[in-house]
Scaffold this motif. Structure first.
Motif, short mmCIF file in Angstrom:
data_model
loop_
_atom_site.label_atom_id
_atom_site.label_comp_id
_atom_site.label_asym_id
_atom_site.label_seq_id
_atom_site.Cartn_x
_atom_site.Cartn_y
_atom_site.Cartn_z
N ARG A 27 17.02 8.49 8.25
CA ARG A 27 18.28 8.07 8.85
C ARG A 27 19.22 7.46 7.84
NH1 ARG A 27 17.74 8.02 14.57
NH2 ARG A 27 15.63 7.44 15.10
N GLU A 28 18.68 6.55 7.02
CA GLU A 28 19.54 5.74 6.17
C GLU A 28 19.85 6.37 4.83
OE1 GLU A 28 18.00 1.72 6.05
OE2 GLU A 28 17.49 1.88 8.18
N ASP A 29 18.89 7.07 4.26
CA ASP A 29 19.10 7.60 2.91
C ASP A 29 18.93 9.11 2.80
OD1 ASP A 29 19.46 4.91 1.89
OD2 ASP A 29 17.31 4.68 2.13
N GLY A 30 18.59 9.77 3.92
CA GLY A 30 18.49 11.23 3.88
C GLY A 30 17.14 11.71 3.40
N TYR A 31 16.90 12.99 3.61
CA TYR A 31 15.59 13.53 3.27
C TYR A 31 15.35 13.56 1.77
CZ TYR A 31 17.55 18.18 2.08
OH TYR A 31 18.23 19.21 1.50
N GLY A 32 16.41 13.58 0.99
CA GLY A 32 16.27 13.60 -0.46
C GLY A 32 15.67 12.32 -1.00
N ALA A 33 15.80 11.25 -0.23
CA ALA A 33 15.30 9.95 -0.68
C ALA A 33 13.87 9.71 -0.22
CB ALA A 33 16.21 8.85 -0.15
N LEU A 34 13.32 10.68 0.48
CA LEU A 34 12.00 10.49 1.06
C LEU A 34 10.88 10.68 0.03
CD1 LEU A 34 11.63 11.61 4.67
CD2 LEU A 34 9.63 11.10 3.29
N SER A 35 10.06 9.67 -0.14
CA SER A 35 8.93 9.77 -1.05
C SER A 35 7.85 8.81 -0.57
CB SER A 35 9.34 9.41 -2.47
OG SER A 35 9.64 8.03 -2.56
N ALA A 36 6.65 8.98 -1.08
CA ALA A 36 5.57 8.06 -0.71
C ALA A 36 5.97 6.63 -1.05
CB ALA A 36 4.29 8.43 -1.45
N ARG A 37 6.64 6.48 -2.18
CA ARG A 37 7.07 5.13 -2.60
C ARG A 37 8.12 4.55 -1.65
NH1 ARG A 37 5.30 6.99 -7.95
NH2 ARG A 37 4.79 5.18 -9.27
N SER A 38 9.15 5.34 -1.31
CA SER A 38 10.22 4.81 -0.46
C SER A 38 9.71 4.50 0.94
CB SER A 38 11.39 5.80 -0.40
OG SER A 38 11.01 7.00 0.23
N VAL A 39 8.82 5.34 1.45
CA VAL A 39 8.27 5.12 2.79
C VAL A 39 7.42 3.85 2.82
CG1 VAL A 39 6.62 6.02 4.49
CG2 VAL A 39 8.33 7.53 3.50
N ALA A 40 6.54 3.72 1.82
CA ALA A 40 5.65 2.56 1.78
C ALA A 40 6.44 1.27 1.57
CB ALA A 40 4.62 2.73 0.68
N ARG A 41 7.46 1.33 0.71
CA ARG A 41 8.30 0.17 0.45
C ARG A 41 8.91 -0.33 1.76
NH1 ARG A 41 12.32 2.35 -2.54
NH2 ARG A 41 10.83 2.81 -4.19
N ARG A 42 9.42 0.63 2.54
CA ARG A 42 10.02 0.32 3.83
C ARG A 42 9.01 -0.33 4.76
NH1 ARG A 42 14.81 0.45 6.76
NH2 ARG A 42 15.41 1.64 4.92
N ALA A 43 7.75 0.11 4.67
CA ALA A 43 6.69 -0.41 5.55
C ALA A 43 6.08 -1.69 4.99
CB ALA A 43 5.62 0.66 5.76
N GLY A 44 6.50 -2.09 3.79
CA GLY A 44 5.95 -3.30 3.19
C GLY A 44 4.54 -3.13 2.66
N LEU A 45 4.25 -1.91 2.21
CA LEU A 45 2.89 -1.63 1.71
C LEU A 45 2.97 -0.94 0.35
CD1 LEU A 45 1.48 -0.25 5.07
CD2 LEU A 45 0.67 -2.32 3.94
N LYS A 46 1.84 -0.85 -0.34
CA LYS A 46 1.78 -0.10 -1.59
C LYS A 46 1.79 1.39 -1.27
CE LYS A 46 1.54 -3.82 -3.89
NZ LYS A 46 2.56 -4.26 -4.87
N TYR A 47 2.37 2.17 -2.15
CA TYR A 47 2.60 3.58 -1.82
C TYR A 47 1.31 4.39 -1.71
CZ TYR A 47 2.00 4.70 -6.77
OH TYR A 47 1.50 4.85 -8.03
N GLN A 48 0.24 3.90 -2.35
CA GLN A 48 -1.00 4.69 -2.30
C GLN A 48 -1.61 4.76 -0.91
OE1 GLN A 48 -0.25 2.36 -4.51
NE2 GLN A 48 -0.89 2.91 -6.58
N ILE A 49 -1.22 3.81 -0.05
CA ILE A 49 -1.78 3.80 1.31
C ILE A 49 -1.37 5.05 2.09
CG2 ILE A 49 0.08 2.65 2.60
CD1 ILE A 49 -3.63 1.68 2.70
N VAL A 50 -0.25 5.64 1.68
CA VAL A 50 0.23 6.87 2.32
C VAL A 50 -0.84 7.96 2.22
CG1 VAL A 50 1.88 8.77 2.11
CG2 VAL A 50 2.68 6.40 2.01
N PHE A 51 -1.49 8.02 1.08
CA PHE A 51 -2.47 9.09 0.84
C PHE A 51 -3.85 8.76 1.42
CE2 PHE A 51 0.75 9.26 -2.49
CZ PHE A 51 1.26 10.52 -2.24
N TYR A 52 -3.94 7.54 1.96
CA TYR A 52 -5.16 7.19 2.71
C TYR A 52 -5.04 7.74 4.13
CZ TYR A 52 -8.56 4.24 5.16
OH TYR A 52 -9.58 3.78 5.95
#
Lengths: 204, 204
Positions: A27-52
DNA sequence: GTCTATACACCGATAGAC
DNA sequence: GTCTATCGGTGTATAGAC
């Protein structure tokens, strides 16, 4: 097919939080801004948790998209069962908050094969559903049924509404008032308000 | 403001080639795939050449977008001067090849501030132009001019057309026939063909 | 369940060789 | 005008510590 590394359960609060974060980033930054890092940052977690919780980024993206299409499907079904289906569909499709996310996914479909096939399948399914449930229109305006089919009318209105909603979210407003005037006139003709008028000033 | 490093001229064949490459990448892989490397690869050059001709990637992107909006502006102007402006605008907006690129830029506007402000300014300008040139409609259908304004009708049609075009490019076709039937009926009512019919079978 | 550490590819951008 | 070399940052993904 499945990945070798240790994976989290299908049902989990963190999993839901990550999917919520995908929508927020989209919504806020578009699909181009989507990454494991950006998603995890938003959730307040380390990005590696995405791959768990998700095998790949595409897995996370597709899961998020399916939750989204499910929501749209349910809302459309509810709209079709409401007192004035076309009014309800117009209201839902022209909502700026939802329209921005929808358009982002549509644009994403253009270059992500997984999302594209999902979009195509979902789009066709949604329209079949609308065509089935709305197989006859209240022929109040004496329209030629060979021209003004339920699916044609519904699609015309929802296409117009969805871009108007997106443009509103973006900050464009030129011509919107005039376009809404036409849409609302059509809605009134197709679905006149048959409910007895409420006495003004008597609301609880 | 300007960058320190050595820069190429404003007018250059390579510069044009790079801008062409931006459009090609946008069309085929979406704005998310756009990078100095992907653009240069498409142009058959090393990616550092991008920074010889453009200060930043945003600079390249904005330059490409402006060339694009200029093209759309000129086509719209031509359509407005044609025999049947609404028919011409409908045809232009529903072209799948153009619609895909347009939607990609629109989606990009959602998260790139430079492109967003350009989109807003261009959108408003385009609509003012349409409103000015199309200040009166041929009132053939006896429509209420308080409801059916030129800008409202034009915008309704072009919004519908552009998504239909994009969906066609994507591979969705459900409901398109029915929607086009309605649009074309409206076009015939608003702009009837006044040209004498060509005798069939006599074409050169 | 979440973290640190690590791998390697790609990102925008600059400096300087040819 | 275009190239090679280089920089720090970020991308997906994995292995293993706590």
């Amino acid at each position: 097919m499945a990945v070798k590394r240790r994976m989290g359960p299908e049902i989990s609060g963190t999993r839901t939080v990550l999917i919520d974060a995908v929508e927020a980033v989209m919504r806020e930054d578009g699909y181009g801004a989507l990454s494991a890092r950006s998603v995890a940052r938003r959730a307040g977690l380390k990005y590696q948790i995405v791959f768990y919780y998700f095998e790949t980024m595409d897995d996370l993206l597709l899961t998020s998209y399916r939750r989204r299409t499910q929501t749209v499907l349910e809302r459309t079904e509810a709209a079709l069962h409401s007192r004035r289906p076309l009014h309800a569909i117009w209201a839902a499709s022209s909502d700026p908050f939802d329209a921005a996310l929808s358009l982002e996914y549509i644009a994403l479909s253009n270059h992500n094969p997984l999302i594209r096939s999902e979009t195509i399948a979902f789009g066709e399914r949604l329209r079949r559903m609308v065509a089935d449930k709305l197989s006859r229109l209240p022929a109040t305006a004496g329209l030629d049924p060979g021209i003004f089919t339920p699916i044609g009318i519904t699609l015309s209105l929802s296409l117009m509404g969805s871009i108007l909603g997106f443009e509103t979210a973006l900050g464009i407003s030129g011509g919107h008032r005039e376009t809404k005037t036409i849409a609302e006139w059509c809605l009134r003709q197709l679905e006149p308000d048959t409910r007895p008028a409420t006495a003004k000033g008597r609301q609880a």
